[in-house]
Write a protein that holds these residues in place. Structure first.
Motif, PDB file in Angstrom:
ATOM      1  N   ARG A   1      13.350   2.131   3.393  1.00  0.00           N
ATOM      2  CA  ARG A   1      12.874   1.774   4.720  1.00  0.00           C
ATOM      3  C   ARG A   1      12.783   3.006   5.628  1.00  0.00           C
ATOM      4  O   ARG A   1      13.450   3.101   6.655  1.00  0.00           O
TER       5      ARG A   1
ATOM      6  N   PHE B   1      -4.351  -4.862   6.164  1.00  0.00           N
ATOM      7  CA  PHE B   1      -2.944  -5.092   5.850  1.00  0.00           C
ATOM      8  C   PHE B   1      -2.477  -6.303   6.671  1.00  0.00           C
ATOM      9  O   PHE B   1      -2.799  -6.408   7.862  1.00  0.00           O
TER      10      PHE B   1
ATOM     11  N   ASP C   1      -3.221   4.370  10.275  1.00  0.00           N
ATOM     12  CA  ASP C   1      -2.165   4.095   9.297  1.00  0.00           C
ATOM     13  C   ASP C   1      -2.470   4.927   8.049  1.00  0.00           C
ATOM     14  O   ASP C   1      -3.384   4.620   7.289  1.00  0.00           O
TER      15      ASP C   1
ATOM     16  N   GLY D   1      10.662   2.452   8.176  1.00  0.00           N
ATOM     17  CA  GLY D   1       9.398   2.183   7.491  1.00  0.00           C
ATOM     18  C   GLY D   1       8.206   2.386   8.426  1.00  0.00           C
ATOM     19  O   GLY D   1       8.358   2.516   9.652  1.00  0.00           O
ATOM     20  N   ALA D   2       7.028   2.411   7.798  1.00  0.00           N
ATOM     21  CA  ALA D   2       5.807   2.458   8.609  1.00  0.00           C
ATOM     22  C   ALA D   2       5.698   1.167   9.409  1.00  0.00           C
ATOM     23  O   ALA D   2       5.095   1.129  10.486  1.00  0.00           O
ATOM     24  N   SER D   3       6.314   0.111   8.911  1.00  0.00           N
ATOM     25  CA  SER D   3       6.262  -1.186   9.604  1.00  0.00           C
ATOM     26  C   SER D   3       6.809  -1.074  11.025  1.00  0.00           C
ATOM     27  O   SER D   3       6.188  -1.558  11.975  1.00  0.00           O
TER      28      SER D   3
ATOM     29  N   ASN E   1      -5.321  -0.665   2.419  1.00  0.00           N
ATOM     30  CA  ASN E   1      -4.751  -1.844   1.784  1.00  0.00           C
ATOM     31  C   ASN E   1      -5.477  -3.020   2.435  1.00  0.00           C
ATOM     32  O   ASN E   1      -5.405  -3.135   3.662  1.00  0.00           O
TER      33      ASN E   1
ATOM     34  N   SER F   1       7.366   5.204   1.785  1.00  0.00           N
ATOM     35  CA  SER F   1       7.394   4.047   0.877  1.00  0.00           C
ATOM     36  C   SER F   1       6.466   4.192  -0.327  1.00  0.00           C
ATOM     37  O   SER F   1       6.876   3.943  -1.452  1.00  0.00           O
ATOM     38  N   LYS F   2       5.236   4.569  -0.078  1.00  0.00           N
ATOM     39  CA  LYS F   2       4.233   4.460  -1.143  1.00  0.00           C
ATOM     40  C   LYS F   2       4.151   5.749  -1.962  1.00  0.00           C
ATOM     41  O   LYS F   2       4.459   5.756  -3.141  1.00  0.00           O
TER      42      LYS F   2
ATOM     43  N   TYR G   1      -0.918   5.694   2.851  1.00  0.00           N
ATOM     44  CA  TYR G   1      -1.378   5.981   1.482  1.00  0.00           C
ATOM     45  C   TYR G   1      -2.011   7.362   1.353  1.00  0.00           C
ATOM     46  O   TYR G   1      -2.677   7.645   0.355  1.00  0.00           O
TER      47      TYR G   1
END
Ligand code: PLP
Length: 391
Positions: free
Chosen positions: A245, A126, A204, A100-102, A176, A236-237, A207
């Motif tokens: 993930r 975020f 980031d 994920g970007a996380s 976000n 994800s988006k 999006y």
């Protein structure tokens, strides 16, 4: 354990649990709730993408990949970044496939921060940025944007908080929770600051696929900025793949190799079947992304107009799938508004203060839900407002 000693690290002890969770937990226990709370697509991952993962399992691709990810996937990401955003990255040395970007955000911060280094976080932001900076030993310095400026950061605001300890600026466009998208000229102004003070920019761009107005510009595409940019993105988006993930991070070689060191010890590699899915998403999923984007845009237009008609003023978000209306006309705090709306009308929204002080007086509504539910939500919000207008 004798009960007096705390085994928990001070940094972790001081982290506040995510405020969004509290609202999800409240809403989860109620029937008939319309949730505008969750920040994820309401679409199921396109079938061809799911099928590619199934095929990879059938063919027995169940082992680790290279730490940085399947070379085929990194090549595909390099092609995608070049074609869609005009930035060129080497699949061999500048791209890392992440969980994920996380995880990309986490390894980016851990790779660049020494204890006490400051990172400017543009607010509202975020929810993970501030905790991730702290977990990496850094000091988050929050800068508040204003609704009057469409929640866009002004270069002079950045300049005011830069110190000798500032290492990086964190940006998120489309944003976000506000949906705000920065124009090329605005990115250029930030680039000048980054150059002047010799800073990195963590951009980031999760999006980026969901940009509705004008031309989307990647921060790395601004002249001279590729060398200063750590570009975070993922599937994800835009590709409706939150549960897979899978994300990626592109950065100059030295930073990429530093991130890879952390990634290889802490994660080994991103899940193999998800990497095969992502490969298909990039190769064949483009028309699905376009269809989803059209659908979000339609819903955005309806929802934002309806909020404004109800008196909850809301700028038109340029991207992502969030509306961030002002609820000041009710005289309630954003937490009071969200809690009362949930209890009285069973509509779940997220209080804006969760995203930082400058989010107070607003709520985040995700319009990634069906048109029928959005229409019903607007009816319920209208009913709520009949009872909750400032005298
Ligand atoms: N960055 C932003 C701005 C987000 O909104 C999110 C998810 O909500 C993430 C990163 C995390 O994305 P991922 O699911 O790829 O970890």
């Amino acid at each position: 354990m004798n009960g007096t000693k705390s085994y928990i690290s001070k940094t972790v002890e001081e982290l506040k649990p995510s405020g969004i969770r509290r609202f999800f937990d409240l809403a989860a226990g109620m029937e008939g709730v319309i949730s505008l709370g969750v920040g994820e697509p309401d679409f199921i991952t396109p079938w061809s993408v799911r099928e590619a993962a199934i095929l990879s399992l059938e063919q027995g691709y169940t082992s680790y990949t290279a730490n940085a990810g399947l070379m085929e996937l990194r090549e595909e990401i390099a092609g995608y970044m070049q074609k869609s955003f005009g930035v060129s990255y080497s699949p061999q040395s500048e791209i890392t496939v992440t969980v994920g970007a996380s995880q990309a955000l986490d390894i980016a911060l851990r790779a660049i921060l020494d204890p006490g280094d400051e990172v400017i976080v543009v607010e509202p932001s975020f929810v993970s940025y501030v905790p991730l900076v702290a977990l990496a030993g850094g000091v988050p310095v929050q800068v508040q944007t204003l609704k009057e400026n469409g929640f866009k950061i002004l270069p002079e605001q950045l300049e005011k908080v830069i110190t000798v300890k500032t290492k990086a600026i964190m940006l998120c466009s489309p944003n976000n929770p506000t949906g705000t998208m920065l124009e090329r000229s605005e990115l250029k102004a930030i680039a000048q600051i980054a150059e002047k003070y010799d800073l990195l920019v963590l951009s980031d761009e999760i999006y980026a696929e969901l940009a509705y107005e004008g031309d989307y510009t990647s921060f790395a595409a601004i002249s001279g900025m590729k060398k200063r940019t750590i570009l975070i993105s993922g599937f994800s988006k835009g590709f409706a793949m939150t549960g897979w993930r899978l994300g990626f991070v592109c950065a100059p070689e030295a930073i990429s190799q530093a991130m890879l060191k952390i990634h290889q010890y802490a994660m080994m590699c991103a899940p193999t079947m998800a990497q095969f899915a992502a490969l298909e998403a990039l190769r064949a999923g483009r028309s699905d992304v376009e269809d989803m984007k059209k659908s979000y845009r339609r819903r955005r237009n309806y929802f934002v107009q309806s909020l404004n008609d109800l008196g909850l003023t809301c700028h038109v978000p340029g991207g992502a799938f969030y509306a961030f209306p002002s609820i000041e006309s009710t005289g309630l705090s954003s937490e009071e508004f969200a809690e009362r709306l949930l209890m009285a009308e069973k509509v779940a929204v997220v209080p804006g203060n969760i995203f930082g002080k400058s989010g107070e007086g607003h709520v985040r509504c995700s319009y990634a839900t069906s048109m029928e539910l959005l229409q019903e939500a607007i009816k319920r919000i209208g009913h709520f407002l009949d009872q909750h207008q400032k005298a």
